[in-house]
Scaffold this motif. Sequence first.
Motif, short mmCIF file in Angstrom:
data_model
loop_
_atom_site.label_atom_id
_atom_site.label_comp_id
_atom_site.label_asym_id
_atom_site.label_seq_id
_atom_site.Cartn_x
_atom_site.Cartn_y
_atom_site.Cartn_z
N ASN A 11 0.81 -1.22 0.00
CA ASN A 11 0.00 0.00 0.00
C ASN A 11 0.85 1.27 0.00
OD1 ASN A 11 0.84 -0.46 2.68
ND2 ASN A 11 -0.92 0.64 3.50
N GLU A 12 2.15 1.17 0.18
CA GLU A 12 3.04 2.33 0.18
C GLU A 12 3.92 2.38 -1.07
OE1 GLU A 12 3.06 4.80 2.28
OE2 GLU A 12 1.61 3.93 3.67
N LEU A 13 3.79 1.42 -1.96
CA LEU A 13 4.67 1.32 -3.12
C LEU A 13 4.57 2.54 -4.04
CD1 LEU A 13 6.78 -0.24 -4.65
CD2 LEU A 13 4.94 -1.46 -5.83
N THR A 14 3.36 3.00 -4.32
CA THR A 14 3.19 4.15 -5.20
C THR A 14 3.88 5.38 -4.63
OG1 THR A 14 1.12 3.27 -6.03
CG2 THR A 14 1.50 5.62 -6.36
N PHE A 15 3.66 5.64 -3.35
CA PHE A 15 4.32 6.77 -2.70
C PHE A 15 5.84 6.62 -2.78
CE2 PHE A 15 6.52 8.13 1.18
CZ PHE A 15 6.39 9.50 1.05
N GLU A 59 11.98 2.01 -21.08
CA GLU A 59 10.54 2.01 -21.36
C GLU A 59 9.83 0.99 -20.48
OE1 GLU A 59 6.86 2.92 -22.72
OE2 GLU A 59 8.71 4.04 -23.04
N ALA A 60 10.43 -0.17 -20.29
CA ALA A 60 9.83 -1.19 -19.43
C ALA A 60 9.68 -0.66 -18.00
CB ALA A 60 10.68 -2.46 -19.44
N LYS A 61 10.69 0.05 -17.50
CA LYS A 61 10.60 0.62 -16.15
C LYS A 61 9.44 1.60 -16.06
CE LYS A 61 14.88 2.03 -15.46
NZ LYS A 61 16.11 2.54 -14.82
N LYS A 62 9.25 2.42 -17.10
CA LYS A 62 8.14 3.38 -17.11
C LYS A 62 6.81 2.63 -17.06
CE LYS A 62 10.54 6.95 -19.72
NZ LYS A 62 10.64 7.63 -21.02
N GLN A 63 6.69 1.57 -17.83
CA GLN A 63 5.45 0.79 -17.86
C GLN A 63 5.18 0.15 -16.48
OE1 GLN A 63 5.51 -1.98 -21.14
NE2 GLN A 63 5.93 -0.36 -22.62
N ILE A 64 6.21 -0.33 -15.85
CA ILE A 64 6.05 -0.92 -14.52
C ILE A 64 5.60 0.14 -13.54
CG2 ILE A 64 7.31 -1.95 -12.58
CD1 ILE A 64 9.06 -3.37 -14.76
N ARG A 65 6.20 1.31 -13.60
CA ARG A 65 5.82 2.40 -12.70
C ARG A 65 4.35 2.79 -12.90
NH1 ARG A 65 11.11 5.20 -14.15
NH2 ARG A 65 12.52 4.33 -12.63
N LEU A 66 3.91 2.83 -14.16
CA LEU A 66 2.52 3.18 -14.42
C LEU A 66 1.58 2.15 -13.80
CD1 LEU A 66 2.68 4.43 -18.12
CD2 LEU A 66 2.26 5.79 -16.08
N LYS A 67 1.95 0.88 -13.84
CA LYS A 67 1.11 -0.16 -13.27
C LYS A 67 1.03 -0.04 -11.76
CE LYS A 67 1.69 -3.57 -16.90
NZ LYS A 67 2.16 -4.90 -17.27
N THR A 68 2.10 0.43 -11.12
CA THR A 68 2.09 0.56 -9.66
C THR A 68 1.29 1.77 -9.21
OG1 THR A 68 4.15 1.83 -9.57
CG2 THR A 68 4.33 -0.59 -9.39
N LYS A 69 0.99 2.70 -10.11
CA LYS A 69 0.26 3.92 -9.76
C LYS A 69 -1.24 3.71 -9.75
CE LYS A 69 3.91 6.97 -11.25
NZ LYS A 69 4.34 8.02 -12.13
N LYS A 70 -1.71 2.56 -10.19
CA LYS A 70 -3.16 2.30 -10.24
C LYS A 70 -3.71 2.00 -8.89
CE LYS A 70 -3.23 0.75 -14.97
NZ LYS A 70 -3.49 -0.30 -15.89
#
Length: 70
Positions: A11-15, A59-70
């Motif tokens: 629950n703190e990963l996005t932050f 690009e893969a890192k960006k995609q992973i980051r976007l998935k964690t922001k959901k």
Amino acid sequence: MTKITLNIPDNELTFFMKLIEKFNYETVINDVNVSEEMKVVLDERRATSRKENFVPWEEAKKQIRLKTKK
């Protein structure tokens, strides 16, 4: 060089990711144990993969980051 390993609650990963993006960091993955069975699967995937379907690491890192922001 100093290496730090952190355990981040889900629950703190996005932050955490927003915070860490402000710093220059390098992802290091080591000590990965891969079974012989998995090696066969990976070899098959490499043999049948097309280069035009590859995604650059940045690009893969960006995609992973976007998935964690959901």
